[in-house]
Write a protein that holds these residues in place. Structure first.
Motif, PDB file in Angstrom:
ATOM      1  N   GLY A 219     -20.029 -16.882   1.936  1.00 54.36           N
ATOM      2  CA  GLY A 219     -20.071 -16.076   3.148  1.00 54.36           C
ATOM      3  C   GLY A 219     -19.167 -16.562   4.262  1.00 54.36           C
ATOM      4  N   LYS A 220     -18.223 -17.439   3.941  1.00 52.58           N
ATOM      5  CA  LYS A 220     -17.318 -17.949   4.968  1.00 52.58           C
ATOM      6  C   LYS A 220     -16.176 -16.968   5.220  1.00 52.58           C
ATOM      7  N   GLN A 221     -15.463 -17.199   6.334  1.00 50.98           N
ATOM      8  CA  GLN A 221     -14.398 -16.284   6.737  1.00 50.98           C
ATOM      9  C   GLN A 221     -13.036 -16.862   6.396  1.00 50.98           C
ATOM     10  N   VAL A 222     -12.235 -16.069   5.687  1.00 51.93           N
ATOM     11  CA  VAL A 222     -10.897 -16.475   5.286  1.00 51.93           C
ATOM     12  C   VAL A 222      -9.895 -15.466   5.841  1.00 51.93           C
ATOM     13  N   VAL A 223      -8.851 -15.974   6.486  1.00 44.53           N
ATOM     14  CA  VAL A 223      -7.801 -15.128   7.054  1.00 44.53           C
ATOM     15  C   VAL A 223      -6.538 -15.295   6.221  1.00 44.53           C
ATOM     16  N   LEU A 224      -5.976 -14.176   5.790  1.00 38.88           N
ATOM     17  CA  LEU A 224      -4.720 -14.172   5.043  1.00 38.88           C
ATOM     18  C   LEU A 224      -3.570 -13.900   6.009  1.00 38.88           C
ATOM     19  N   GLU A 225      -2.594 -14.791   6.015  1.00 39.45           N
ATOM     20  CA  GLU A 225      -1.487 -14.717   6.969  1.00 39.45           C
ATOM     21  C   GLU A 225      -0.212 -14.277   6.258  1.00 39.45           C
ATOM     22  N   ALA A 226       0.300 -13.114   6.663  1.00 41.36           N
ATOM     23  CA  ALA A 226       1.550 -12.610   6.086  1.00 41.36           C
ATOM     24  C   ALA A 226       2.740 -13.112   6.890  1.00 41.36           C
ATOM     25  N   GLN A 227       3.876 -13.144   6.218  1.00 44.51           N
ATOM     26  CA  GLN A 227       5.135 -13.449   6.862  1.00 44.51           C
ATOM     27  C   GLN A 227       5.970 -12.174   6.906  1.00 44.51           C
ATOM     28  N   LEU A 228       6.761 -12.015   7.984  1.00 49.29           N
ATOM     29  CA  LEU A 228       7.605 -10.828   8.139  1.00 49.29           C
ATOM     30  C   LEU A 228       6.749  -9.555   8.215  1.00 49.29           C
ATOM     31  N   GLY A 229       7.364  -8.385   7.952  1.00 47.64           N
ATOM     32  CA  GLY A 229       6.636  -7.135   8.105  1.00 47.64           C
ATOM     33  C   GLY A 229       6.971  -6.145   7.014  1.00 47.64           C
ATOM     34  N   ALA A 230       6.386  -4.955   7.119  1.00 45.04           N
ATOM     35  CA  ALA A 230       6.512  -3.948   6.059  1.00 45.04           C
ATOM     36  C   ALA A 230       7.956  -3.586   5.760  1.00 45.04           C
ATOM     37  N   MET A 231       8.818  -3.567   6.779  1.00 46.43           N
ATOM     38  CA  MET A 231      10.218  -3.185   6.556  1.00 46.43           C
ATOM     39  C   MET A 231      10.992  -4.228   5.764  1.00 46.43           C
ATOM     40  N   ARG A 232      10.420  -5.418   5.620  1.00 49.94           N
ATOM     41  CA  ARG A 232      11.083  -6.484   4.867  1.00 49.94           C
ATOM     42  C   ARG A 232      10.439  -6.702   3.495  1.00 49.94           C
ATOM     43  N   ASP A 233       9.512  -5.839   3.121  1.00 48.57           N
ATOM     44  CA  ASP A 233       8.872  -5.971   1.817  1.00 48.57           C
ATOM     45  C   ASP A 233       9.882  -5.682   0.712  1.00 48.57           C
ATOM     46  N   ILE A 234       9.829  -6.457  -0.369  1.00 48.68           N
ATOM     47  CA  ILE A 234      10.801  -6.336  -1.449  1.00 48.68           C
ATOM     48  C   ILE A 234      10.746  -4.969  -2.122  1.00 48.68           C
ATOM     49  N   ASP A 235       9.584  -4.329  -2.165  1.00 51.39           N
ATOM     50  CA  ASP A 235       9.439  -3.029  -2.819  1.00 51.39           C
ATOM     51  C   ASP A 235       9.478  -1.855  -1.850  1.00 51.39           C
ATOM     52  N   TYR A 236       8.886  -2.006  -0.667  1.00 56.46           N
ATOM     53  CA  TYR A 236       8.716  -0.882   0.246  1.00 56.46           C
ATOM     54  C   TYR A 236       9.579  -0.979   1.498  1.00 56.46           C
ATOM     55  N   GLY A 237      10.352  -2.027   1.605  1.00 60.86           N
ATOM     56  CA  GLY A 237      11.171  -2.220   2.792  1.00 60.86           C
ATOM     57  C   GLY A 237      12.543  -1.596   2.687  1.00 60.86           C
ATOM     58  N   ILE A 238      13.430  -1.963   3.637  1.00 59.97           N
ATOM     59  CA  ILE A 238      14.772  -1.382   3.736  1.00 59.97           C
ATOM     60  C   ILE A 238      15.717  -2.122   2.788  1.00 59.97           C
ATOM     61  N   PHE A 239      15.398  -2.066   1.507  1.00 59.65           N
ATOM     62  CA  PHE A 239      16.160  -2.734   0.457  1.00 59.65           C
ATOM     63  C   PHE A 239      17.640  -2.318   0.522  1.00 59.65           C
ATOM     64  N   PRO A 240      18.610  -3.248   0.406  1.00 55.31           N
ATOM     65  CA  PRO A 240      18.449  -4.651   0.015  1.00 55.31           C
ATOM     66  C   PRO A 240      18.250  -5.621   1.169  1.00 55.31           C
ATOM     67  N   TYR A 241      18.051  -5.104   2.393  1.00 56.09           N
ATOM     68  CA  TYR A 241      17.912  -5.984   3.555  1.00 56.09           C
ATOM     69  C   TYR A 241      16.451  -6.389   3.744  1.00 56.09           C
ATOM     70  N   THR A 242      15.879  -6.929   2.696  1.00 55.54           N
ATOM     71  CA  THR A 242      14.465  -7.291   2.715  1.00 55.54           C
ATOM     72  C   THR A 242      14.308  -8.782   2.453  1.00 55.54           C
ATOM     73  N   SER A 243      13.070  -9.217   2.508  1.00 51.95           N
ATOM     74  CA  SER A 243      12.752 -10.543   2.009  1.00 51.95           C
ATOM     75  C   SER A 243      12.652 -10.446   0.483  1.00 51.95           C
ATOM     76  N   SER A 244      12.283 -11.534  -0.169  1.00 50.98           N
ATOM     77  CA  SER A 244      12.215 -11.548  -1.633  1.00 50.98           C
ATOM     78  C   SER A 244      10.781 -11.579  -2.143  1.00 50.98           C
ATOM     79  N   SER A 245       9.833 -11.275  -1.260  1.00 55.12           N
ATOM     80  CA  SER A 245       8.427 -11.290  -1.649  1.00 55.12           C
ATOM     81  C   SER A 245       7.731 -10.069  -1.077  1.00 55.12           C
ATOM     82  N   SER A 246       6.487  -9.891  -1.450  1.00 57.85           N
ATOM     83  CA  SER A 246       5.712  -8.760  -0.965  1.00 57.85           C
ATOM     84  C   SER A 246       4.984  -9.131   0.320  1.00 57.85           C
ATOM     85  N   THR A 247       5.303  -8.414   1.378  1.00 55.26           N
ATOM     86  CA  THR A 247       4.677  -8.651   2.686  1.00 55.26           C
ATOM     87  C   THR A 247       3.482  -7.722   2.915  1.00 55.26           C
ATOM     88  N   ILE A 248       3.108  -6.966   1.892  1.00 52.14           N
ATOM     89  CA  ILE A 248       2.067  -5.949   2.019  1.00 52.14           C
ATOM     90  C   ILE A 248       0.679  -6.570   1.879  1.00 52.14           C
TER      91      ILE A 248
END
Length: 433
Positions: A219-248
């Motif tokens: 029952g403890k609380q865990v926070v998941l911290e993303a880096q960058l944003g949706a526009m830099r997602d490897i699949d859904y971002g402004i490819f090829p100007y994205t990061s190399s991982s999923s930011t979703i």
């Protein structure tokens, strides 16, 4: 409870600020993707902290911070970052920092490759705007199965790991010497480097997925911290100007090592105006004059946390933000840096894109986004300091109207508004966390 905090634009939205606040009641904060190619800035009474690899929860003594399975970890950079944090009085031990045995190691040659290739592309005007920290090459070798994971450092004397080291070194020397005319690296030097990292980090490496699953089961609380944003997602971002991982956010539990879990809440973070570090289409910078953008950049201190590069800036882009909201499926929205707009007499907002006389309100990352002209509407500014406001009712009417206009554009309530850089300078409206 599992909470994911994600960016809804190009990154640099102020996620570190939100995670730092959530960490006050969290038991663990987990980075689930990316590497040291971006930074989260947090301002506390101890000063200003720029965190590239360490989760933003590291500033809270009772929070366990985790570098998750989906990350690529530059261990030399991590050492430097840990030392810098310790110099400011923050304790870091294997009790409050845990490294996933499944996380990928960013090897020394990954930075070299990144720099050499970006320089080569720049000669032809085709550079991607890389941070030159080797992230794309670390992820590339991860999927080619030609790198190490952190858990391999615990088994360096075993034959399977040594065989893989020989195999990857041979391949990398062929690439670097054949393509870039670099001197080949030696196996003894590589093994010695790995042994040094093993001595330093072995106490921190563990099965973090099982650790987090046990926390959640209790029952403890865990926070998941993303880096960058949706526009830099490897699949859904402004490819090829994205990061190399999923930011979703949907990838969060996978990258954290708990794929059997689903976030209870997703906090999508937006800035009260648009910013972008790196190359790629960014309609907002075509909406206003260079003088207007420079004034905004100076007011907001818009320089990259990881690189120091001036950020590209512009008005709030509702078209891109609606797309980011869809990608992240956020049920909570945090709006940061509203105070930066306080000096403006009128405030522009991008409500659509126009091309050949046709206006669209939808965002397609596969479209030729540079061919559009932003459609801009203006709202009156409030021209007064709002950093002391602690409730929705205390905000000036014009500031409330601005936030409500953004809510209308997004078709979603904004529940958190930051009105200054300090920890306590924010207010909540509606049902927050």
């Amino acid at each position: 409870m599992l909470i994911a905090v994600t960016g809804m634009n190009w990154g640099d939205e102020g996620k570190g600020r939100i995670i730092d606040l959530l960490a006050e009641s969290a038991d663990a904060v987990v980075r689930y993707q990316g590497g040291n190619n971006a930074g989260h800035t947090v301002v506390t009474e101890q000063g200003k902290f720029v965190l590239n690899l360490l989760p933003s929860g590291i500033l809270h003594p009772n929070v366990v911070c985790v570098l998750g399975d989906g990350m690529v970890v530059d261990l030399e950079h991590l050492v430097s970052e840990m030392e810098h944090i310790r110099e400011k009085g923050i304790q870091i031990t294997p009790e409050n920092l845990k490294l996933s045995a499944h996380a990928t190691i960013s090897m020394p040659w990954h930075r070299i490759q990144d720099e050499l290739e970006e320089d080569r592309l720049a000669q032809n005007g085709a550079a991607f705007g890389s941070t030159r920290r080797g992230i794309a090459y670390a992820y590339s070798d991860k999927y080619r199965k030609k790198t190490l994971r952190l858990g391999d450092l615990l088994h360096l004397q075993e034959e399977p790991v040594q065989r893989r080291l020989h195999t990857m070194l041979e391949a990398k020397n062929m690439e670097l010497s054949g393509c870039y005319h670099q001197e080949p690296m030696s196996y003894p030097a590589l093994l010695a480097w790995c042994e040094d990292q093993a001595k330093r980090f072995s106490p921190y490496i563990c099965d973090t997925g099982s650790y987090l699953e046990e926390m959640l089961s209790e029952g403890k609380q865990v926070v998941l911290e993303a880096q960058l944003g949706a526009m830099r997602d490897i699949d859904y971002g402004i490819f090829p100007y994205t990061s190399s991982s999923s930011t979703i956010a949907a990838y969060g539990p996978i990258g954290a090592g708990i794929p059997e879990r689903t976030p209870d809440h997703v906090v999508g973070v937006l800035k009260a105006y648009s910013t972008c570090v790196g190359a790629g289409p960014f309609a907002a910078e075509h909406a206003m004059s260079e003088a207007w953008m420079e004034t905004l950049r100076q007011a907001g201190g818009e320089y990259g946390a990881a690189t120091g590069r001036p950020r590209r800036v512009g008005p709030f882009d509702a078209v891109a933000s609606r797309y980011g909201l869809k990608c992240q499926n956020a049920d909570k929205i945090a709006l940061t840096k509203l105070d930066v707009l306080s000096a403006m007499k009128e405030i522009p907002i991008i409500t659509g894109y126009q091309r050949d006389g046709h206006i669209t309100e939808s965002f397609d990352p596969m479209d030729n986004l540079d061919s559009y002209t932003p459609v801009v509407e203006y709202l009156p500014g409030w021209q007064k300091d709002i950093s002391g406001c602690r409730s929705w009712e205390e905000l000036p009417d014009e500031a409330r109207s601005y936030v409500e206009f953004l809510e209308h554009q997004l078709n979603h309530e904004i529940q958190f508004v930051s009105v200054g850089a300090k920890r306590e300078e924010y207010l909540v409206k509606g049902e927050w966390l």
